[in-house]
Design a protein around this motif. Structure first.
Motif, PDB file in Angstrom:
ATOM      1  N   VAL A  87       0.855  -1.182   0.000  1.00  0.00           N
ATOM      2  CA  VAL A  87       0.000   0.000   0.000  1.00  0.00           C
ATOM      3  C   VAL A  87       0.894   1.237   0.000  1.00  0.00           C
ATOM      4  O   VAL A  87       1.563   1.533   0.979  1.00  0.00           O
ATOM      5  N   LEU A  88       0.912   1.961  -1.118  1.00  0.00           N
ATOM      6  CA  LEU A  88       1.680   3.193  -1.178  1.00  0.00           C
ATOM      7  C   LEU A  88       0.869   4.365  -0.638  1.00  0.00           C
ATOM      8  O   LEU A  88       1.426   5.352  -0.152  1.00  0.00           O
ATOM      9  N   ASP A  89      -0.441   4.227  -0.725  1.00  0.00           N
ATOM     10  CA  ASP A  89      -1.328   5.323  -0.374  1.00  0.00           C
ATOM     11  C   ASP A  89      -2.731   4.742  -0.373  1.00  0.00           C
ATOM     12  O   ASP A  89      -2.957   3.653  -0.904  1.00  0.00           O
ATOM     13  N   GLU A  90      -3.675   5.459   0.222  1.00  0.00           N
ATOM     14  CA  GLU A  90      -5.044   4.945   0.220  1.00  0.00           C
ATOM     15  C   GLU A  90      -5.625   4.818  -1.177  1.00  0.00           C
ATOM     16  O   GLU A  90      -6.660   4.188  -1.371  1.00  0.00           O
ATOM     17  N   ALA A  91      -4.937   5.391  -2.171  1.00  0.00           N
ATOM     18  CA  ALA A  91      -5.455   5.343  -3.540  1.00  0.00           C
ATOM     19  C   ALA A  91      -4.593   4.513  -4.480  1.00  0.00           C
ATOM     20  O   ALA A  91      -4.964   4.329  -5.635  1.00  0.00           O
ATOM     21  N   VAL A  92      -3.455   4.006  -4.016  1.00  0.00           N
ATOM     22  CA  VAL A  92      -2.548   3.249  -4.889  1.00  0.00           C
ATOM     23  C   VAL A  92      -2.020   2.021  -4.149  1.00  0.00           C
ATOM     24  O   VAL A  92      -1.435   2.131  -3.065  1.00  0.00           O
ATOM     25  N   VAL A  93      -2.237   0.858  -4.759  1.00  0.00           N
ATOM     26  CA  VAL A  93      -1.756  -0.412  -4.200  1.00  0.00           C
ATOM     27  C   VAL A  93      -1.030  -1.177  -5.303  1.00  0.00           C
ATOM     28  O   VAL A  93      -1.515  -1.240  -6.443  1.00  0.00           O
ATOM     29  N   VAL A  94       0.120  -1.741  -4.967  1.00  0.00           N
ATOM     30  CA  VAL A  94       0.890  -2.533  -5.934  1.00  0.00           C
ATOM     31  C   VAL A  94       0.746  -4.008  -5.570  1.00  0.00           C
ATOM     32  O   VAL A  94       1.047  -4.412  -4.444  1.00  0.00           O
ATOM     33  N   LEU A  95       0.271  -4.808  -6.525  1.00  0.00           N
ATOM     34  CA  LEU A  95       0.170  -6.260  -6.353  1.00  0.00           C
ATOM     35  C   LEU A  95       1.233  -6.947  -7.198  1.00  0.00           C
ATOM     36  O   LEU A  95       1.540  -6.501  -8.304  1.00  0.00           O
ATOM     37  N   ARG A  96       1.768  -8.039  -6.669  1.00  0.00           N
ATOM     38  CA  ARG A  96       2.624  -8.893  -7.494  1.00  0.00           C
ATOM     39  C   ARG A  96       2.407 -10.335  -7.075  1.00  0.00           C
ATOM     40  O   ARG A  96       2.165 -10.636  -5.908  1.00  0.00           O
ATOM     41  N   ILE A  97       2.467 -11.220  -8.051  1.00  0.00           N
ATOM     42  CA  ILE A  97       2.335 -12.650  -7.746  1.00  0.00           C
ATOM     43  C   ILE A  97       3.463 -13.056  -6.808  1.00  0.00           C
ATOM     44  O   ILE A  97       4.615 -12.653  -6.983  1.00  0.00           O
ATOM     45  N   ASP A  98       3.129 -13.835  -5.802  1.00  0.00           N
ATOM     46  CA  ASP A  98       4.080 -14.206  -4.749  1.00  0.00           C
ATOM     47  C   ASP A  98       5.376 -14.769  -5.321  1.00  0.00           C
ATOM     48  O   ASP A  98       5.371 -15.632  -6.195  1.00  0.00           O
ATOM     49  N   ARG A  99       6.500 -14.216  -4.841  1.00  0.00           N
ATOM     50  CA  ARG A  99       7.856 -14.662  -5.171  1.00  0.00           C
ATOM     51  C   ARG A  99       8.229 -14.448  -6.638  1.00  0.00           C
ATOM     52  O   ARG A  99       9.121 -15.112  -7.163  1.00  0.00           O
ATOM     53  N   SER A 100       7.559 -13.544  -7.294  1.00  0.00           N
ATOM     54  CA  SER A 100       7.892 -13.249  -8.684  1.00  0.00           C
ATOM     55  C   SER A 100       8.400 -11.810  -8.790  1.00  0.00           C
ATOM     56  O   SER A 100       7.872 -10.901  -8.146  1.00  0.00           O
ATOM     57  N   ASP A 101       9.427 -11.629  -9.607  1.00  0.00           N
ATOM     58  CA  ASP A 101       9.950 -10.287  -9.860  1.00  0.00           C
ATOM     59  C   ASP A 101       9.699  -9.847 -11.300  1.00  0.00           C
ATOM     60  O   ASP A 101      10.184  -8.801 -11.731  1.00  0.00           O
ATOM     61  N   LYS A 102       8.948 -10.660 -12.061  1.00  0.00           N
ATOM     62  CA  LYS A 102       8.657 -10.304 -13.445  1.00  0.00           C
ATOM     63  C   LYS A 102       7.671  -9.135 -13.490  1.00  0.00           C
ATOM     64  O   LYS A 102       6.678  -9.122 -12.756  1.00  0.00           O
ATOM     65  N   VAL A 103       7.941  -8.165 -14.332  1.00  0.00           N
ATOM     66  CA  VAL A 103       7.033  -7.022 -14.473  1.00  0.00           C
ATOM     67  C   VAL A 103       5.652  -7.491 -14.913  1.00  0.00           C
ATOM     68  O   VAL A 103       4.629  -6.924 -14.515  1.00  0.00           O
ATOM     69  N   SER A 104       5.603  -8.545 -15.709  1.00  0.00           N
ATOM     70  CA  SER A 104       4.321  -9.061 -16.201  1.00  0.00           C
ATOM     71  C   SER A 104       3.453  -9.619 -15.082  1.00  0.00           C
ATOM     72  O   SER A 104       2.243  -9.809 -15.273  1.00  0.00           O
ATOM     73  N   ASP A 105       4.045  -9.874 -13.911  1.00  0.00           N
ATOM     74  CA  ASP A 105       3.292 -10.409 -12.785  1.00  0.00           C
ATOM     75  C   ASP A 105       2.879  -9.324 -11.791  1.00  0.00           C
ATOM     76  O   ASP A 105       2.430  -9.623 -10.682  1.00  0.00           O
ATOM     77  N   TYR A 106       3.057  -8.081 -12.175  1.00  0.00           N
ATOM     78  CA  TYR A 106       2.638  -6.952 -11.343  1.00  0.00           C
ATOM     79  C   TYR A 106       1.298  -6.401 -11.825  1.00  0.00           C
ATOM     80  O   TYR A 106       0.993  -6.417 -13.019  1.00  0.00           O
ATOM     81  N   THR A 107       0.515  -5.906 -10.881  1.00  0.00           N
ATOM     82  CA  THR A 107      -0.702  -5.157 -11.172  1.00  0.00           C
ATOM     83  C   THR A 107      -0.736  -3.958 -10.244  1.00  0.00           C
ATOM     84  O   THR A 107      -0.505  -4.092  -9.040  1.00  0.00           O
ATOM     85  N   VAL A 108      -0.984  -2.788 -10.800  1.00  0.00           N
ATOM     86  CA  VAL A 108      -1.121  -1.577  -9.992  1.00  0.00           C
ATOM     87  C   VAL A 108      -2.602  -1.245  -9.895  1.00  0.00           C
ATOM     88  O   VAL A 108      -3.281  -1.082 -10.914  1.00  0.00           O
ATOM     89  N   LEU A 109      -3.107  -1.190  -8.669  1.00  0.00           N
ATOM     90  CA  LEU A 109      -4.506  -0.840  -8.433  1.00  0.00           C
ATOM     91  C   LEU A 109      -4.601   0.637  -8.075  1.00  0.00           C
ATOM     92  O   LEU A 109      -3.885   1.121  -7.190  1.00  0.00           O
ATOM     93  N   VAL A 110      -5.499   1.332  -8.756  1.00  0.00           N
ATOM     94  CA  VAL A 110      -5.651   2.776  -8.551  1.00  0.00           C
ATOM     95  C   VAL A 110      -7.114   3.095  -8.279  1.00  0.00           C
ATOM     96  O   VAL A 110      -7.995   2.705  -9.052  1.00  0.00           O
ATOM     97  N   ASN A 111      -7.358   3.785  -7.193  1.00  0.00           N
ATOM     98  CA  ASN A 111      -8.719   4.234  -6.881  1.00  0.00           C
ATOM     99  C   ASN A 111      -9.033   5.427  -7.769  1.00  0.00           C
ATOM    100  O   ASN A 111      -8.501   6.521  -7.575  1.00  0.00           O
ATOM    101  N   ASP A 112      -9.903   5.233  -8.762  1.00  0.00           N
ATOM    102  CA  ASP A 112     -10.120   6.310  -9.736  1.00  0.00           C
ATOM    103  C   ASP A 112     -10.995   7.441  -9.194  1.00  0.00           C
ATOM    104  O   ASP A 112     -11.177   8.454  -9.861  1.00  0.00           O
ATOM    105  N   LEU A 113     -11.533   7.295  -7.970  1.00  0.00           N
ATOM    106  CA  LEU A 113     -12.182   8.432  -7.328  1.00  0.00           C
ATOM    107  C   LEU A 113     -11.144   9.422  -6.813  1.00  0.00           C
ATOM    108  O   LEU A 113     -11.379  10.632  -6.769  1.00  0.00           O
ATOM    109  N   GLU A 114      -9.978   8.896  -6.428  1.00  0.00           N
ATOM    110  CA  GLU A 114      -8.884   9.728  -5.914  1.00  0.00           C
ATOM    111  C   GLU A 114      -7.947  10.176  -7.030  1.00  0.00           C
ATOM    112  O   GLU A 114      -7.364  11.258  -6.964  1.00  0.00           O
TER     113      GLU A 114
END
Length: 279
Positions: A87-114
């Motif tokens: 959790v970087l902020d209440e409006a931005v969360v970074v997800l990554r598949i466990d134990r993976s460092d591949k960029v393709s396994d990342y998802t950035v969640l953004v609260n579009d109200l914020e």
């Protein structure tokens, strides 16, 4: 989009800190950004159901929050996937598949109200500056440094500067836009210079309104740099030797002198009449 997302993940991971975020995922509109761009919108419901909207079409999945390990388990199409979250902020969360460092396994969640424009990194940079007085500056070589300002006025001189959590080495650095240059000693900014453009393609990296002896000049190695007013009277003449300012002669422009004389005369005349009235 691949390059943008790779850059975004690298920069977010390089922050090394978090803002005033919480782990309240539920009932918020999370826009999912991956290497493929915006892939949909997630809503984590309190009953463990996860709504996924892709161009308005709804799918459902299951989710489970393991707060102790900062993990999410998402069950979709019969497959269960473990994600680590940050959790970087209440409006931005970074997800990554466990134990993976591949960029393709990342998802950035953004609260579009914020963050309605989804410009995640611009939002984070602004929040860091407002909350922690930390300015993120990209250097000419592509590296990004963190400048910790001493106060809300965000003056560069005297501020701490770090690179990946360590003090920036002594030296002179230029920002990506080539508008600001700063000198660093022992992790502290000692001097700040801004690029001022003059005639004939000449520029001076100066710390104030006028060039000073020792400041670097671009465009000429030897010669003179002049600044003139509208009446073609020079405000200063800076001598240049070996690409640096070697001497400066300043002079008020005729316009400024005229104003000063007018003000002085007005004061003298007013004082004269005031004294005469008392006699």
């Amino acid at each position: 989009m691949n390059y943008y997302f790779d850059s975004l993940v690298r920069k977010l991971n390089g922050l090394g800190l978090e803002l005033s975020g919480d782990t309240q995922f539920t009932e918020k509109p999370w826009v999912a950004i991956t290497k493929f761009g915006v892939t949909g919108k997630f809503i984590f419901r309190e009953d463990g159901i996860m709504l996924i909207s892709i161009k308005g079409k709804l799918e459902t999945a299951g989710w489970e929050h393991i707060e102790e390990s900062k993990s999410l388990i998402i069950t979709m199409h019969g497959a269960r996937t473990l994600y680590q979250y940050r959790v970087l902020d209440e409006a931005v969360v970074v997800l990554r598949i466990d134990r993976s460092d591949k960029v393709s396994d990342y998802t950035v969640l953004v609260n579009d109200l914020e963050v309605p424009d989804l410009k995640v990194y611009d939002y984070i940079k602004k929040k860091l500056l407002e909350e922690k007085h930390i300015q993120l500056v990209e250097l000419q070589d592509g590296r990004e440094v963190h400048i910790k300002h001493r106060d809300k006025f965000h003056r560069l001189v005297g501020s701490e500067v770090t690179l990946r959590g360590n003090k920036l080495r002594d030296g002179v650095y230029v920002d990506k836009d080539r508008t600001t240059q700063f000198q660093v000693e022992s992790g502290i900014i000692k001097n700040r210079y801004r690029k001022k453009d003059y005639e004939n393609g000449v520029s001076v990296w100066q710390s104030g309104n006028y060039p000073r002896v020792g400041e670097r000049v671009e465009g000429i190695e030897e010669g003179v740099v002049e600044a003139k007013d509208e009446l073609d009277s020079y405000l200063f003449k800076a001598s240049v030797s070996s690409g640096k300012v070697s001497g400066v002669k300043k002079r008020y422009s005729s316009g400024i002198v005229a104003i000063a004389v007018t003000v002085a005369v007005t004061i003298i005349v007013s004082a004269y009449f005031a004294i005469s009235a008392l006699l």
